[in-house]
Write a protein that holds these residues in place. Structure first.
Motif, PDB file in Angstrom:
ATOM      1  N   UNK A   1       0.838  -1.209   0.000  1.00  8.00           N
ATOM      2  CA  UNK A   1       0.000   0.000   0.000  1.00  8.00           C
ATOM      3  C   UNK A   1       0.871   1.257   0.000  1.00  8.00           C
ATOM      4  N   UNK A   2       1.921   1.224   0.822  1.00  8.68           N
ATOM      5  CA  UNK A   2       2.802   2.398   0.895  1.00  8.68           C
ATOM      6  C   UNK A   2       3.478   2.708  -0.433  1.00  8.68           C
ATOM      7  N   UNK A   3       3.645   1.684  -1.257  1.00  8.49           N
ATOM      8  CA  UNK A   3       4.270   1.928  -2.566  1.00  8.49           C
ATOM      9  C   UNK A   3       3.192   2.030  -3.655  1.00  8.49           C
ATOM     10  N   UNK A   4       1.974   2.343  -3.246  1.00  5.32           N
ATOM     11  CA  UNK A   4       0.843   2.545  -4.174  1.00  5.32           C
ATOM     12  C   UNK A   4       0.604   1.373  -5.108  1.00  5.32           C
ATOM     13  N   UNK A   5       0.784   0.165  -4.548  1.00  8.93           N
ATOM     14  CA  UNK A   5       0.543  -1.055  -5.320  1.00  8.93           C
ATOM     15  C   UNK A   5       1.359  -1.122  -6.607  1.00  8.93           C
ATOM     16  N   UNK A   6       2.491  -0.435  -6.590  1.00  8.98           N
ATOM     17  CA  UNK A   6       3.398  -0.559  -7.740  1.00  8.98           C
ATOM     18  C   UNK A   6       4.057  -1.942  -7.688  1.00  8.98           C
ATOM     19  N   UNK A   7       4.581  -2.370  -8.823  1.00  8.68           N
ATOM     20  CA  UNK A   7       5.364  -3.607  -8.834  1.00  8.68           C
ATOM     21  C   UNK A   7       6.662  -3.336  -8.069  1.00  8.68           C
TER      22      UNK A   7
ATOM     23  N   UNK B   1      14.414   4.890 -20.507  1.00  7.77           N
ATOM     24  CA  UNK B   1      13.994   4.524 -21.867  1.00  7.77           C
ATOM     25  C   UNK B   1      12.493   4.275 -21.969  1.00  7.77           C
ATOM     26  N   UNK B   2      11.793   4.424 -20.864  1.00 15.31           N
ATOM     27  CA  UNK B   2      10.333   4.295 -20.903  1.00 15.31           C
ATOM     28  C   UNK B   2       9.825   2.861 -20.799  1.00 15.31           C
ATOM     29  N   UNK B   3      10.721   1.877 -20.563  1.00 17.23           N
ATOM     30  CA  UNK B   3      10.241   0.492 -20.390  1.00 17.23           C
ATOM     31  C   UNK B   3       9.503   0.346 -19.068  1.00 17.23           C
ATOM     32  N   UNK B   4       9.904   1.175 -18.110  1.00 18.63           N
ATOM     33  CA  UNK B   4       9.237   1.162 -16.807  1.00 18.63           C
ATOM     34  C   UNK B   4       8.788   2.591 -16.525  1.00 18.63           C
ATOM     35  N   UNK B   5       7.498   2.750 -16.181  1.00 20.41           N
ATOM     36  CA  UNK B   5       7.020   4.107 -15.880  1.00 20.41           C
ATOM     37  C   UNK B   5       7.092   4.362 -14.384  1.00 20.41           C
ATOM     38  N   UNK B   6       7.523   5.575 -13.981  1.00 16.67           N
ATOM     39  CA  UNK B   6       7.510   5.904 -12.547  1.00 16.67           C
ATOM     40  C   UNK B   6       6.084   5.701 -12.014  1.00 16.67           C
TER      41      UNK B   6
ATOM     42  N   UNK C   1       7.746  -8.466  -2.333  1.00 17.39           N
ATOM     43  CA  UNK C   1       8.530  -8.200  -3.551  1.00 17.39           C
ATOM     44  C   UNK C   1       8.073  -9.054  -4.732  1.00 17.39           C
ATOM     45  N   UNK C   2       7.847  -8.401  -5.859  1.00 20.05           N
ATOM     46  CA  UNK C   2       7.482  -9.139  -7.077  1.00 20.05           C
ATOM     47  C   UNK C   2       8.726  -9.703  -7.761  1.00 20.05           C
TER      48      UNK C   2
ATOM     49  N   UNK D   1       9.939  -9.265 -14.753  1.00 20.27           N
ATOM     50  CA  UNK D   1       8.767  -8.420 -14.464  1.00 20.27           C
ATOM     51  C   UNK D   1       7.525  -8.910 -15.220  1.00 20.27           C
ATOM     52  N   UNK D   2       7.750  -9.469 -16.411  1.00 16.89           N
ATOM     53  CA  UNK D   2       6.606  -9.864 -17.240  1.00 16.89           C
ATOM     54  C   UNK D   2       6.257 -11.343 -17.129  1.00 16.89           C
ATOM     55  N   UNK D   3       6.948 -12.085 -16.268  1.00 14.69           N
ATOM     56  CA  UNK D   3       6.657 -13.527 -16.184  1.00 14.69           C
ATOM     57  C   UNK D   3       5.217 -13.755 -15.724  1.00 14.69           C
ATOM     58  N   UNK D   4       4.531 -14.661 -16.414  1.00 11.89           N
ATOM     59  CA  UNK D   4       3.144 -14.996 -16.050  1.00 11.89           C
ATOM     60  C   UNK D   4       3.141 -15.775 -14.722  1.00 11.89           C
TER      61      UNK D   4
END
Ligand code: ADQ
Length: 472
Positions: free
Chosen positions: A258-264, A291-296, A360-361, A425-428
């Motif tokens: 929650x503190x990290x706003x549900x970011x990955x 490079x825009x692969x990950x957005x803040x 941690x994801x 990051x993209x692993x199913x």
């Protein structure tokens, strides 16, 4: 006079730290970490004695009992701490044994202090050990102890375990005192390493440097057989399993999300050490953001770095470098309330660490060289939900065991690191579960109890594996 201990552990540090409570009264508390939890049960079962330094320069203490263990403190003056511990152990041996990722310092005064302090440990062990006792010496700070102890007490059975890598011949050759170190280790009956490759390096060096007779895993020296074997260390799976089952730990993991706003969440947990590849991983992450692969806001990197060896120059330089890098990446890409990297320079207790692992994801473990790396195994042990992904450097001991489940990387290859971070990051969820299941099987079957038992049973039952006749 007492008969002495049948089982003695010799390590640079005692397994307890002194903390001053809120009432101002100092108390001993068991030090965190895998080694202590691995050896403490064996110590209690065998009523052993642990010989080590209390961690405070100049302090001289009488033997005492704590946490069911007999503790035998060794004093070190402020100058010895500087020369033996910060100097020869951590400015010479540590970088030399880790692929020379920082330049080792070769200094004669440091060496002299290393000899002197090793002798003090050996004398203490000779004094407390019962006749024929088992003595288990730990790690690179005490490599001369086996031989010194054997000279004082030839009746003892002596084991040595090296927690860090053992370097190849070409690097070890640099050391001005290379012969003395090898002869020191050869005082043991059994020399244990994390990986078979390290044991092979040791045997090869004994042959080339000392002209010793040898077989693949044994060195013949002074009319004795010294065995060199691998015993990969592991974690206390039971302890971590209990922790992640606790509701307060699960609630804390939710709070972190929650503190990290549900970011990955990408997570790094290390001692702040130049061998751990912290700079490389933050650089790769920063470029992915740039490079825009990950957005803040979409993903955050949480890097926990325990302060370590803060008086050694290379560690001060590293701290500055990382703080600048974090500042630059956050300055360029963070937004108010959304830093892209959370950098925390402090130590956490076990429940907090377990909560971080659960939250941690992607766990990012990218050492340039590491004997084993317990953080990787702790993460796996905590993920019974079969979620999360482990990015793991090929240069860790753990990579040999976890290679099927981890996303392996070469941390020197920043582009490779970037694409592997994206893969992780993209692993199913199905892929995460498949990988995690395979890693968990390994860690659960080979936990730290098994490590200690295997080492000690090899030390106690030499006849099983030693050929009767040395090679000619
Ligand atoms: P280390 O270099 O210290 O160990 P590692 O194996 O990862 O590296 O162990 C670190 C331990 O400290 C872990 O148990 C971890 O949980 C804990 N830790 C790290 N950061 C922390 C923090 N911020 N707060 C609290 N705890 C933290 C050396 C060798 C390794 C080898 C071990 C054991 O360098 O290769 O795996 O010994 O043999």
């Amino acid at each position: 006079m007492s008969r002495g201990s049948e089982f003695v552990v010799v390590a640079n540090r005692l397994p307890v730290d002194r903390n001053v409570g809120p009432d101002g009264v100092p108390r001993w508390r068991r030090s965190p970490g895998g080694l202590v939890s691995a050896i403490a049960p064996v110590m209690r079962r065998r009523q052993g004695t642990w010989i080590g330094w209390v961690g405070v320069p100049g302090e001289e203490l009488e033997p005492f009992e704590e946490d069911g263990m007999a503790l035998h403190p060794i004093a070190q003056s402020a100058q010895e701490v500087e020369l033996y511990y910060e100097g020869f152990s951590n400015a010479t041996l540590w970088p030399l044994y880790h692929d020379v990722v920082a330049p080792p310092v070769y200094d004669r005064a440091m060496w002299d202090a290393y000899v002197r302090v090793n002798q003090r440990f050996a004398e203490a062990a000779a004094k407390v050990a019962a006749k024929g006792a088992i003595v288990w010496v730990q790690d690179y700070q005490l490599q001369l102890v086996p031989r010194m102890l054997r000279e004082l007490r030839p009746d003892l059975r002596i084991g040595f375990f090296l927690h860090i890598p053992f370097p190849p011949t070409e690097l070890f050759w640099q050391l001005p005192w290379r012969r003395r170190i090898l002869e020191g280790l050869l005082g043991a009956d059994l020399v244990g390493f994390q990986l078979p490759g390290a044991a092979a390096n040791f045997v090869r060096l004994c042959r080339r440097l000392l002209d010793a007779r040898y077989t693949k895993q044994d060195v013949y020296w002074d009319d004795r057989v010294v065995r060199a074997r691998a015993f990969p260390i592991s974690v206390d799976v039971g302890e971590l399993d209990d922790l992640v089952g606790r509701s307060d730990v699960q609630e804390r993991a939710q709070e972190i999300r929650t503190d990290t706003d549900d970011a990955t969440i990408l997570l790094g947990v290390d001692r702040l050490d130049y061998t751990k590849g912290i700079t490389q991983r933050l650089q790769a992450f920063g470029e992915l953001v740039q490079e825009g692969h990950i957005r803040p806001g979409q993903a955050v990197f949480v890097q926990i770095a325990t302060p370590s060896r803060e008086r050694v120059e290379q560690y001060q330089l590293l701290r500055e470098e990382i703080e600048q890098l974090v500042g630059r990446i956050n300055g360029e890409h963070g937004e108010i309330g959304f830093p892209v990297i959370h950098y925390l320079h402090s130590s956490y207790d076990r429940p907090e660490l377990a909560a971080l692992y659960l939250a941690a994801d992607v766990m990012v473990v990218t050492p340039l060289r590491d004997g084993m790396n317990l953080v990787a195994k702790e993460y796996v042990a905590c993920r019974k939900d079969l979620r999360g992904a482990l990015v793991l450097s090929e240069f860790t001991g753990a990579a040999a065991e976890l290679k099927r489940g981890a996303f392996q990387v070469n941390p020197y290859d920043i582009d490779g690191l970037k694409s592997t971070l994206l893969d992780a990051l993209h692993a199913e969820p199905a892929e995460q579960a498949r990988r995690m299941r395979s890693m968990r099987r390994r860690v659960i079957e080979h936990d730290v109890d098994r490590w200690a038992e295997e080492f000690l049973s090899e030390l106690e039952n030499p006849a099983r594996s030693v050929p009767a006749q040395p090679p000619v």
